[in-house]
Design a protein around this motif. Structure first.
Motif, PDB file in Angstrom:
ATOM      1  N   ALA A 188      -8.825  -6.902   2.350  1.00 23.98           N
ATOM      2  CA  ALA A 188      -7.888  -6.530   3.413  1.00 23.98           C
ATOM      3  C   ALA A 188      -7.917  -5.037   3.721  1.00 23.98           C
ATOM      4  O   ALA A 188      -8.152  -4.212   2.836  1.00 23.98           O
ATOM      5  CB  ALA A 188      -6.473  -6.940   3.011  1.00 23.98           C
ATOM      6  N   ASN A 189      -7.657  -4.702   4.990  1.00 28.80           N
ATOM      7  CA  ASN A 189      -7.525  -3.300   5.371  1.00 28.80           C
ATOM      8  C   ASN A 189      -6.066  -2.858   5.233  1.00 28.80           C
ATOM      9  O   ASN A 189      -5.230  -3.620   4.748  1.00 28.80           O
ATOM     10  CB  ASN A 189      -8.051  -3.065   6.794  1.00 28.80           C
ATOM     11  N   HIS A 190      -5.784  -1.656   5.677  1.00 35.54           N
ATOM     12  CA  HIS A 190      -4.474  -1.054   5.403  1.00 35.54           C
ATOM     13  C   HIS A 190      -3.313  -1.858   5.983  1.00 35.54           C
ATOM     14  O   HIS A 190      -2.261  -1.996   5.352  1.00 35.54           O
ATOM     15  CB  HIS A 190      -4.433   0.376   5.954  1.00 35.54           C
ATOM     16  N   ASN A 232       0.823  -1.211   0.000  1.00 33.65           N
ATOM     17  CA  ASN A 232       0.000   0.000   0.000  1.00 33.65           C
ATOM     18  C   ASN A 232       0.859   1.264   0.000  1.00 33.65           C
ATOM     19  O   ASN A 232       0.814   2.073   0.942  1.00 33.65           O
ATOM     20  CB  ASN A 232      -0.940   0.006   1.218  1.00 33.65           C
ATOM     21  N   THR A 250      -1.338  -4.908  -2.398  1.00 29.06           N
ATOM     22  CA  THR A 250      -2.325  -3.873  -2.108  1.00 29.06           C
ATOM     23  C   THR A 250      -3.560  -4.463  -1.439  1.00 29.06           C
ATOM     24  O   THR A 250      -3.887  -5.637  -1.610  1.00 29.06           O
ATOM     25  CB  THR A 250      -2.758  -3.137  -3.391  1.00 29.06           C
ATOM     26  N   SER A 251      -4.247  -3.592  -0.691  1.00 26.06           N
ATOM     27  CA  SER A 251      -5.470  -3.971   0.027  1.00 26.06           C
ATOM     28  C   SER A 251      -6.691  -3.455  -0.719  1.00 26.06           C
ATOM     29  O   SER A 251      -6.683  -2.340  -1.245  1.00 26.06           O
ATOM     30  CB  SER A 251      -5.461  -3.378   1.440  1.00 26.06           C
ATOM     31  N   HIS A 305      -2.956  -8.613  -4.975  1.00 25.98           N
ATOM     32  CA  HIS A 305      -4.042  -7.831  -4.379  1.00 25.98           C
ATOM     33  C   HIS A 305      -4.873  -8.720  -3.456  1.00 25.98           C
ATOM     34  O   HIS A 305      -5.269  -9.832  -3.846  1.00 25.98           O
ATOM     35  CB  HIS A 305      -4.929  -7.258  -5.497  1.00 25.98           C
ATOM     36  N   ILE A 306      -5.123  -8.231  -2.246  1.00 23.03           N
ATOM     37  CA  ILE A 306      -5.973  -8.940  -1.296  1.00 23.03           C
ATOM     38  C   ILE A 306      -7.259  -8.140  -1.154  1.00 23.03           C
ATOM     39  O   ILE A 306      -7.285  -7.081  -0.510  1.00 23.03           O
ATOM     40  CB  ILE A 306      -5.261  -9.114   0.059  1.00 23.03           C
ATOM     41  N   SER A 340      -9.649  -2.795   0.724  1.00 19.24           N
ATOM     42  CA  SER A 340     -10.454  -1.917   1.577  1.00 19.24           C
ATOM     43  C   SER A 340      -9.582  -0.854   2.229  1.00 19.24           C
ATOM     44  O   SER A 340      -9.554  -0.717   3.458  1.00 19.24           O
ATOM     45  CB  SER A 340     -11.174  -2.748   2.647  1.00 19.24           C
ATOM     46  N   ASP A 341      -8.868  -0.113   1.409  1.00 17.82           N
ATOM     47  CA  ASP A 341      -7.936   0.874   1.929  1.00 17.82           C
ATOM     48  C   ASP A 341      -7.787   2.008   0.929  1.00 17.82           C
ATOM     49  O   ASP A 341      -7.452   1.786  -0.235  1.00 17.82           O
ATOM     50  CB  ASP A 341      -6.575   0.222   2.191  1.00 17.82           C
ATOM     51  N   TRP A 347      -5.142 -12.447   6.224  1.00 18.85           N
ATOM     52  CA  TRP A 347      -4.463 -11.461   5.373  1.00 18.85           C
ATOM     53  C   TRP A 347      -2.977 -11.404   5.688  1.00 18.85           C
ATOM     54  O   TRP A 347      -2.143 -11.333   4.781  1.00 18.85           O
ATOM     55  CB  TRP A 347      -5.084 -10.077   5.576  1.00 18.85           C
ATOM     56  N   PHE A 362      -3.467  -5.117   7.026  1.00 14.95           N
ATOM     57  CA  PHE A 362      -3.639  -6.572   6.874  1.00 14.95           C
ATOM     58  C   PHE A 362      -3.794  -7.222   8.256  1.00 14.95           C
ATOM     59  O   PHE A 362      -3.034  -8.103   8.642  1.00 14.95           O
ATOM     60  CB  PHE A 362      -2.438  -7.175   6.130  1.00 14.95           C
TER      61      PHE A 362
END
Length: 288
Positions: free
Chosen positions: A264-266, A134, A227-228, A260-261, A230-231, A273, A268
């Motif tokens: 996932a949030n910022h 990210n 990269t996530s 890419h996940i 949900s971020d 994750w 992980f």
């Protein structure tokens, strides 16, 4: 596998920096330097860096994680990710001193640590690879576009939004005002710096994305970008790549790998994750 964990300290300018070395009994000749991102120290959010270091070390990969000057246990005043080059040099020097069998290292960085890694890596031939999570490419225009595309517009398609609106729990005037502000910001074009291939990636006259792209262009090693889904930081970075022919051309020429996940949030933060990040990192470090 038996892994020894021990504390280290080294000097940067006139100040002491502290870190942890994870040294497995059976070693590979490539190490990983975990670089801290944001206002945190070497353990990482939800002990992410500790767990990652132990995962890699159990697979024979020596790992070092440390605190910049002004962070965690290290001396000095806090500094931004744009001014940690000397800290990184000192950490890499010590890593090779403590592990003389090393041939090269991979730098692992989340958020603005990924940006710092791109600034630094091409200046140190001992760095053979980068794992960037990210990456932070924040600009006023970029974050405004990300909010418009990935927050405001998506809310129109969510049932929760309409329930709040019909129930009187939503202030449309304030939201419209905020939306207009973001709209104006997204249309603002930052002045571009003049192109100069001889310029340093730390040229503060250029925008952050331009300096990061310059670092990537000059780096000769392997790169994995994780990269996530949900971020907003990740969204802003991916939007930058998709809208920039120069970024696309460079990532293709450098054969940059992407993983890419989706949910996932910022940082992980779940076990699932975090394990995906660790697995992808380990695969690349051992195969590059």
């Amino acid at each position: 596998m038996i892994v020894q964990e021990r504390a280290l300290r080294f000097r940067c300018q006139d100040e002491w920096l502290y870190g942890i070395l994870h040294q497995p009994q059976q070693l590979v000749a490539r190490g990983v330097l975990i670089v801290v991102g944001g206002p945190q120290y070497r353990a990482g959010s939800h002990r992410q860096f500790v767990l990652l270091a132990r995962y890699l070390a159990e697979r024979g990969i020596p790992v070092m994680r440390f605190d910049y000057r002004g962070m965690g246990d290290s001396d000095g005043t806090i500094r931004s990710f744009e001014h940690v080059g000397e800290d990184l040099t000192g950490a890499v020097d010590l890593f090779f001193e403590e592990c003389p069998f090393l041939k090269d290292i991979v730098i692992w960085g989340l958020c603005d640590a990924a940006s710092a890694a791109l600034f630094y890596a091409h200046q140190d031939q001992r760095v053979s690879g980068l794992v960037l999570l990210n990456p932070w490419v924040r600009t006023e225009q970029g974050i405004a576009k990300a909010y418009l595309k990935h927050y405001y517009l998506q809310r129109l398609f969510k049932l929760e939004f309409w329930k709040k609106l019909l129930g009187g729990k939503f202030n449309p005037v304030a939201s419209i005002r905020s939306l207009c502000e973001f709209g104006k910001s997204s249309l603002y074009m930052e002045p571009a710096a003049a192109e100069d291939d001889s310029s340093s990636s730390c040229n503060l006259m250029a925008s952050l994305p331009e300096r990061m792209l310059d670092g990537l262009k000059h780096f000769q090693g392997k790169v994995l970008i994780i990269t996530s889904g949900s971020d907003l930081t990740a969204r802003e970075f991916l939007d930058l790549i998709h809208s920039s022919a120069d970024w696309q051309k460079t990532t293709e020429a450098k054969q940059v790998e992407f993983f890419h996940i989706e949910n996932a949030n910022h940082t992980f933060s779940t076990c699932e994750w975090r394990n995906q990040v660790a697995e992808q990192t380990g695969i690349r470090v051992l195969s590059w």
